[in-house]
Design an enzyme around this catalytic site. Structure first.
Site: not given
Ligand code: NDP
Length: 243
Positions: A139, A152-153, A155, A185
């Site tokens: 991120s 979070y930062a 991690s 995003i």
């Molecule tokens: P969402 O919260 O929309 O989706 C997160 C996804 O991760 C879901 O599919 C969830 O599935 C899954 N998930 C969460 N914890 C676990 C786990 N312990 N094991 C397996 N699956 C897990 O997040 P985003 O799509 O926004 O983010 C995706 C990635 O991008 C993340 O790493 C986030 O930190 C990073 N990011 C996002 C930004 C943003 O602005 N959106 C900016 C910068 C980075 P389920 O709940 O079904 O388990």
């Protein structure tokens, strides 16, 4: 890497950025392994019309044995694992002076240790194949910090150190490792922010708007295809952090 018939595992691909990445690789000709903690909904699977090229594994990346099992199932089903995208991630926001230790640890356990948990068994398979590509979704806050996100930062910054180290260790076995640092995003993760916070954030982004999951997905496909890029961190953030 020619993506045709390659196998990609995208952690946390039930929605948001992970689902967009899975779709982009599928459209590029890959066989895709989807993952969610408890299940991968039927309507998500239905978006991948060629059932021969999609497979779902449930598992929590923060649990090392579940992570190993996810990789083992992907390998058993498709016979190979060419690309891993460590995308699963969570936030647990609070100002540092008020954050509990439990809340500090939660994103580190999922975002950083979880990525290691999946990377290790995937690397072993990639080393045997003498080929592979790992993409870590970090991120932009790893680069510039963010109020309320000390956990979070940390991690996501740890994930950058891991990316560069794996890139150095794995290069001689023809395995590459890169990171993407997205800015804001439009996903569920951002939808929880108040409208006021979202407007303030947009005003700080040079391009003036949030990004789309597809824009991160395009970058992931580029990193998989380009065989001469490793150990890099590519920012997709509308100009928010120019470091
Ligand atoms: P969402 O919260 O929309 O989706 C997160 C996804 O991760 C879901 O599919 C969830 O599935 C899954 N998930 C969460 N914890 C676990 C786990 N312990 N094991 C397996 N699956 C897990 O997040 P985003 O799509 O926004 O983010 C995706 C990635 O991008 C993340 O790493 C986030 O930190 C990073 N990011 C996002 C930004 C943003 O602005 N959106 C900016 C910068 C980075 P389920 O709940 O079904 O388990």
């Amino acid at each position: 890497m020619d993506l045709q018939n390659k196998t990609v595992l995208v952690t946390g691909s039930t929605r948001g950025i992970g689902l967009a990445i899975a779709k982009a690789f599928y459209q590029a000709g890959c066989r895709v392994v989807l993952n969610g903690r408890k299940n991968v909904p039927e309507q998500v699977l239905a978006e991948f019309t060629d059932s021969q090229r999609v497979f779902a594994v449930t598992g929590d990346v923060a649990d090392a044995s579940e992570a190993q099992e996810m990789v083992a199932q992907a390998l058993a089903h498709f016979g190979q694992l060419d690309i891993l995208v460590n995308n699963a991630g969570i936030t647990r926001d609070m100002l540092a002076n008020r954050m509990t230790l439990e809340d500090f640890k939660a994103p580190i356990e999922t975002n950083l240790i979880g990525s290691f948990n999946v990377t290790q068994p995937a690397l072993k398979a990639m080393y045997r194949a003498r080929s592979g590509c790992i993409i870590n979704i970090s991120s932009v806050v790893a680069l510039i910090g963010n109020v309320g996100q000390v956990n979070y930062a940390a991690s996501k910054a740890g994930l950058i150190g891991m990316t560069k180290t794996i890139a150095r260790e794995a290069a001689r076995r023809n395995v590459r490792c890169n990171a993407i640092t997205p800015g804001m995003i439009e996903t569920d993760m951002v939808a929880v922010l108040s409208e006021k916070t979202q407007e303030k954030l947009k005003s700080e982004i040079p391009l003036g708007h949030f990004g789309q999951p597809d824009e991160v997905a395009q970058t992931a496909v580029f990193l998989a295809e380009n065989d001469y890029v490793t150990g890099q961190v590519i920012t997709v953030d509308g100009g928010l952090a120019m470091v």
